[in-house]
Scaffold this motif. Sequence first.
Motif, PDB file in Angstrom:
ATOM      1  N   ALA A 144      -1.132   1.786  -5.364  1.00  0.00           N
ATOM      2  CA  ALA A 144      -2.399   1.512  -4.882  1.00  0.00           C
ATOM      3  C   ALA A 144      -3.197   2.526  -5.168  1.00  0.00           C
ATOM      4  CB  ALA A 144      -2.381   1.082  -3.409  1.00  0.00           C
ATOM      5  N   TYR A 179     -10.089  -1.253  -0.558  1.00  0.00           N
ATOM      6  CA  TYR A 179      -8.953  -1.642  -1.171  1.00  0.00           C
ATOM      7  C   TYR A 179      -8.610  -3.260  -1.595  1.00  0.00           C
ATOM      8  CZ  TYR A 179      -3.783  -2.869  -0.983  1.00  0.00           C
ATOM      9  OH  TYR A 179      -2.611  -3.407  -1.270  1.00  0.00           O
ATOM     10  N   TRP A 220     -12.265   2.483   3.343  1.00  0.00           N
ATOM     11  CA  TRP A 220     -10.924   2.480   2.446  1.00  0.00           C
ATOM     12  C   TRP A 220     -10.540   0.784   2.358  1.00  0.00           C
ATOM     13  CZ3 TRP A 220      -6.237   1.117   1.527  1.00  0.00           C
ATOM     14  CH2 TRP A 220      -5.342   2.021   0.484  1.00  0.00           C
ATOM     15  N   ILE A 261       0.782  -1.090  -0.025  1.00  0.00           N
ATOM     16  CA  ILE A 261       0.021   0.160  -0.020  1.00  0.00           C
ATOM     17  C   ILE A 261       0.822   1.180  -0.200  1.00  0.00           C
ATOM     18  CG2 ILE A 261      -1.783   1.287   1.215  1.00  0.00           C
ATOM     19  CD1 ILE A 261      -2.683  -1.222   2.250  1.00  0.00           C
ATOM     20  N   TRP A 299     -10.316  -3.956  -4.555  1.00  0.00           N
ATOM     21  CA  TRP A 299      -9.825  -3.557  -5.791  1.00  0.00           C
ATOM     22  C   TRP A 299      -8.867  -4.390  -6.134  1.00  0.00           C
ATOM     23  CZ3 TRP A 299      -4.644  -2.184  -5.464  1.00  0.00           C
ATOM     24  CH2 TRP A 299      -3.759  -1.556  -6.651  1.00  0.00           C
ATOM     25  N   TRP A 351     -11.863   0.157  -8.331  1.00  0.00           N
ATOM     26  CA  TRP A 351     -12.310   0.829  -7.058  1.00  0.00           C
ATOM     27  C   TRP A 351     -13.817   0.833  -7.139  1.00  0.00           C
ATOM     28  CZ3 TRP A 351      -8.864   1.540  -3.145  1.00  0.00           C
ATOM     29  CH2 TRP A 351      -9.541   2.261  -2.113  1.00  0.00           C
TER      30      TRP A 351
END
Length: 113
Positions: free
Chosen positions: A65, A97, A93, A60, A100, A106
């Motif tokens: 990302a 993530y 989030w 990350i 994703w 997203w």
Amino acid sequence: KEYVDKNFPWLQTVVKDGKLLGKGKIRPKGCKKEYEILVSYDINGIGRKERVFILNDSRIKFGTAPHLYPGNSLCLYYPKDLPQHIIPWISEWLVMYELWKKYGIWLANEIKH
């Protein structure tokens, strides 16, 4: 500090050098992984006062990302829509993530940046 301690007991907070720092671990519902989080709030900071970092996942990072700022802090909201409380958005989030990573898109509302 008192508000965070009362409402988000998973964060251990301290005030250091004029900053409120909170560190803790969270595994949002549906996530496979537990994430170690650092929240920094600097009332004297320029621009954004808060920064949120993931400490235990080196993948990350800015450029690899989505929805991260340079320095690897999470982009949790559109700056013009400053929310009153950002800590609950950390879980969203993280879920987005992980989705994703799985689907390559997203899945939350977003403004491209």
